[in-house]
Design a protein around this motif. Structure first.
Motif, PDB file in Angstrom:
ATOM      1  N   PRO A   1      47.947  -2.033  26.776  1.00  6.82           N
ATOM      2  CA  PRO A   1      48.135  -0.639  27.150  1.00  6.82           C
ATOM      3  C   PRO A   1      46.978   0.188  26.571  1.00  6.82           C
ATOM      4  CG  PRO A   1      50.067  -1.515  25.994  1.00  6.82           C
ATOM      5  CD  PRO A   1      48.979  -2.516  25.878  1.00  6.82           C
ATOM      6  N   GLN A   2      46.986   1.483  26.857  1.00  9.71           N
ATOM      7  CA  GLN A   2      45.952   2.404  26.383  1.00  9.71           C
ATOM      8  C   GLN A   2      45.562   2.120  24.933  1.00  9.71           C
ATOM      9  OE1 GLN A   2      44.543   5.470  27.982  1.00  9.71           O
ATOM     10  NE2 GLN A   2      43.155   5.086  26.290  1.00  9.71           N
ATOM     11  N   ILE A   3      44.278   2.011  24.701  1.00 10.44           N
ATOM     12  CA  ILE A   3      43.741   1.818  23.358  1.00 10.44           C
ATOM     13  C   ILE A   3      43.141   3.151  22.911  1.00 10.44           C
ATOM     14  CG2 ILE A   3      42.074   0.566  21.935  1.00 10.44           C
ATOM     15  CD1 ILE A   3      44.160  -1.303  23.079  1.00 10.44           C
ATOM     16  N   PRO A   4      43.547   3.677  21.762  1.00  9.30           N
ATOM     17  CA  PRO A   4      42.956   4.933  21.304  1.00  9.30           C
ATOM     18  C   PRO A   4      41.545   4.699  20.758  1.00  9.30           C
ATOM     19  CG  PRO A   4      44.567   4.149  19.708  1.00  9.30           C
ATOM     20  CD  PRO A   4      44.608   3.202  20.876  1.00  9.30           C
ATOM     21  N   PRO A   5      40.693   5.696  20.831  1.00 11.09           N
ATOM     22  CA  PRO A   5      39.312   5.507  20.380  1.00 11.09           C
ATOM     23  C   PRO A   5      39.227   5.072  18.918  1.00 11.09           C
ATOM     24  CG  PRO A   5      39.725   7.817  20.973  1.00 11.09           C
ATOM     25  CD  PRO A   5      40.940   7.045  21.337  1.00 11.09           C
ATOM     26  N   GLU A   6      40.118   5.575  18.075  1.00 14.18           N
ATOM     27  CA  GLU A   6      40.048   5.223  16.651  1.00 14.18           C
ATOM     28  C   GLU A   6      40.401   3.762  16.388  1.00 14.18           C
ATOM     29  OE1 GLU A   6      44.009   7.293  17.467  1.00 14.18           O
ATOM     30  OE2 GLU A   6      41.918   7.681  17.976  1.00 14.18           O
TER      31      GLU A   6
ATOM     32  N   VAL B   1      34.960   9.285  25.738  1.00 11.91           N
ATOM     33  CA  VAL B   1      35.295   9.197  24.315  1.00 11.91           C
ATOM     34  C   VAL B   1      35.543   7.738  23.931  1.00 11.91           C
ATOM     35  CG1 VAL B   1      37.063   9.819  22.597  1.00 11.91           C
ATOM     36  CG2 VAL B   1      36.145  11.549  24.151  1.00 11.91           C
ATOM     37  N   ILE B   2      36.269   7.017  24.776  1.00 11.16           N
ATOM     38  CA  ILE B   2      36.547   5.593  24.519  1.00 11.16           C
ATOM     39  C   ILE B   2      35.241   4.799  24.501  1.00 11.16           C
ATOM     40  CG2 ILE B   2      37.638   3.501  25.456  1.00 11.16           C
ATOM     41  CD1 ILE B   2      39.713   5.337  24.333  1.00 11.16           C
ATOM     42  N   GLU B   3      34.380   5.066  25.473  1.00 10.63           N
ATOM     43  CA  GLU B   3      33.107   4.339  25.540  1.00 10.63           C
ATOM     44  C   GLU B   3      32.278   4.571  24.279  1.00 10.63           C
ATOM     45  OE1 GLU B   3      29.206   3.613  28.376  1.00 10.63           O
ATOM     46  OE2 GLU B   3      30.570   5.258  28.876  1.00 10.63           O
ATOM     47  N   ALA B   4      32.172   5.808  23.830  1.00  8.39           N
ATOM     48  CA  ALA B   4      31.397   6.104  22.621  1.00  8.39           C
ATOM     49  C   ALA B   4      31.976   5.360  21.419  1.00  8.39           C
ATOM     50  CB  ALA B   4      31.373   7.608  22.371  1.00  8.39           C
ATOM     51  N   ALA B   5      33.299   5.355  21.288  1.00 11.88           N
ATOM     52  CA  ALA B   5      33.940   4.663  20.168  1.00 11.88           C
ATOM     53  C   ALA B   5      33.724   3.151  20.257  1.00 11.88           C
ATOM     54  CB  ALA B   5      35.424   4.999  20.132  1.00 11.88           C
ATOM     55  N   ALA B   6      33.824   2.613  21.462  1.00 12.86           N
ATOM     56  CA  ALA B   6      33.609   1.178  21.646  1.00 12.86           C
ATOM     57  C   ALA B   6      32.176   0.800  21.288  1.00 12.86           C
ATOM     58  CB  ALA B   6      33.926   0.781  23.089  1.00 12.86           C
ATOM     59  N   ARG B   7      31.229   1.538  21.790  1.00  8.60           N
ATOM     60  CA  ARG B   7      29.822   1.235  21.493  1.00  8.60           C
ATOM     61  C   ARG B   7      29.525   1.402  20.003  1.00  8.60           C
ATOM     62  NH1 ARG B   7      27.485  -0.242  26.063  1.00  8.60           N
ATOM     63  NH2 ARG B   7      28.145   0.675  28.034  1.00  8.60           N
ATOM     64  N   ASP B   8      30.110   2.436  19.366  1.00  8.48           N
ATOM     65  CA  ASP B   8      29.947   2.611  17.918  1.00  8.48           C
ATOM     66  C   ASP B   8      30.491   1.418  17.146  1.00  8.48           C
ATOM     67  OD1 ASP B   8      28.732   5.078  18.284  1.00  8.48           O
ATOM     68  OD2 ASP B   8      30.505   6.246  17.679  1.00  8.48           O
ATOM     69  N   ALA B   9      31.512   0.767  17.697  1.00  9.99           N
ATOM     70  CA  ALA B   9      32.106  -0.413  17.056  1.00  9.99           C
ATOM     71  C   ALA B   9      31.368  -1.700  17.429  1.00  9.99           C
ATOM     72  CB  ALA B   9      33.583  -0.523  17.438  1.00  9.99           C
ATOM     73  N   GLY B  10      30.290  -1.575  18.225  1.00  7.02           N
ATOM     74  CA  GLY B  10      29.504  -2.746  18.604  1.00  7.02           C
ATOM     75  C   GLY B  10      30.028  -3.499  19.804  1.00  7.02           C
TER      76      GLY B  10
ATOM     77  N   GLN C   1      39.046  -1.866  15.043  1.00  4.29           N
ATOM     78  CA  GLN C   1      40.039  -2.941  14.916  1.00  4.29           C
ATOM     79  C   GLN C   1      39.910  -3.922  16.077  1.00  4.29           C
ATOM     80  OE1 GLN C   1      44.087  -1.549  14.516  1.00  4.29           O
ATOM     81  NE2 GLN C   1      44.895  -3.617  14.292  1.00  4.29           N
ATOM     82  N   VAL C   2      39.615  -3.411  17.270  1.00  5.15           N
ATOM     83  CA  VAL C   2      39.388  -4.285  18.431  1.00  5.15           C
ATOM     84  C   VAL C   2      38.217  -5.221  18.133  1.00  5.15           C
ATOM     85  CG1 VAL C   2      38.682  -4.312  20.861  1.00  5.15           C
ATOM     86  CG2 VAL C   2      40.407  -2.666  20.087  1.00  5.15           C
TER      87      VAL C   2
ATOM     88  N   ALA D   1      33.903  -7.090  24.068  1.00  4.10           N
ATOM     89  CA  ALA D   1      33.748  -6.127  25.163  1.00  4.10           C
ATOM     90  C   ALA D   1      35.103  -5.535  25.527  1.00  4.10           C
ATOM     91  CB  ALA D   1      33.142  -6.809  26.384  1.00  4.10           C
ATOM     92  N   VAL D   2      35.044  -4.335  26.128  1.00  2.00           N
ATOM     93  CA  VAL D   2      36.234  -3.620  26.584  1.00  2.00           C
ATOM     94  C   VAL D   2      36.014  -3.195  28.031  1.00  2.00           C
ATOM     95  CG1 VAL D   2      37.619  -1.516  26.295  1.00  2.00           C
ATOM     96  CG2 VAL D   2      36.800  -2.751  24.278  1.00  2.00           C
ATOM     97  N   ILE D   3      37.036  -3.407  28.858  1.00  2.00           N
ATOM     98  CA  ILE D   3      37.035  -2.910  30.238  1.00  2.00           C
ATOM     99  C   ILE D   3      38.166  -1.887  30.346  1.00  2.00           C
ATOM    100  CG2 ILE D   3      37.366  -3.432  32.688  1.00  2.00           C
ATOM    101  CD1 ILE D   3      36.441  -6.302  32.100  1.00  2.00           C
ATOM    102  N   VAL D   4      37.840  -0.698  30.827  1.00  2.00           N
ATOM    103  CA  VAL D   4      38.845   0.342  31.048  1.00  2.00           C
ATOM    104  C   VAL D   4      39.180   0.376  32.537  1.00  2.00           C
ATOM    105  CG1 VAL D   4      39.363   2.800  30.914  1.00  2.00           C
ATOM    106  CG2 VAL D   4      38.036   1.704  29.105  1.00  2.00           C
ATOM    107  N   ASN D   5      40.445   0.135  32.861  1.00  2.00           N
ATOM    108  CA  ASN D   5      40.907   0.158  34.251  1.00  2.00           C
ATOM    109  C   ASN D   5      41.720   1.407  34.558  1.00  2.00           C
ATOM    110  OD1 ASN D   5      41.369  -3.254  33.689  1.00  2.00           O
ATOM    111  ND2 ASN D   5      39.833  -2.452  35.068  1.00  2.00           N
TER     112      ASN D   5
END
Length: 145
Positions: free
Chosen positions: A21-26, A56-65, A30-31, A38-42
């Protein structure tokens, strides 16, 4: 499902793909710590009030590598092209991948449709059911014509 202090995030469909389900940016660190690459948002932006934007999710994901892909879809409009785009994303992105939407069902359906003709329909439905998703309504689209 993100479990506090645990490496289990989402529901595993294959060695290379889990859905959630929805993953919060923070939660993106942890992901990444759970081993996803990698993360795919559908999920389309604005689907429900308070939902974090994909930017916002993309920025957080990229910040997490994490590598990132957006493939927003709605369940009623899932097409063969959407499934092909999902399959291409899985081929292109480093794995394992975590795909998410509102509940995980849409991401699972995209995976299932991407497997039509590659795996028997019964196997696809059993994998989805094992992860807690009933996709029996897709059976007609999973059997090659």
């Amino acid at each position: 499902m993100i479990a506090e202090g645990a490496a289990m995030i989402g529901r595993k469909l294959t060695e290379g793909l889990s859905v959630a389900p929805q993953i919060p940016p923070e939660a993106m660190p942890q992901v990444a710590a759970a081993g996803f690459r990698a993360v795919i948002v559908n999920r389309p932006d604005g689907e429900e009030p308070g939902q974090p934007s994909t930017d916002v999710i993309e920025a957080a994901a990229r910040d997490a590598g994490l590598a990132f892909r957006r493939l927003p879809v709605t369940m009623p409009s899932l097409s063969a092209q959407d499934a092909a785009a999902f399959a291409a994303a899985l081929d292109d992105l480093p794995g394992p991948v975590l795909a998410y939407c509102r509940s995980g069902t849409r991401s699972t359906a995209l995976w299932a449709l991407s497997q039509a003709g590659r795996r028997p329909a019964d196997e696809i439905l059993a994998i989805a059911a094992g992860a807690g998703y009933d996709l029996s309504m897709l059976r007609p689209r999973l059997d090659p014509a």
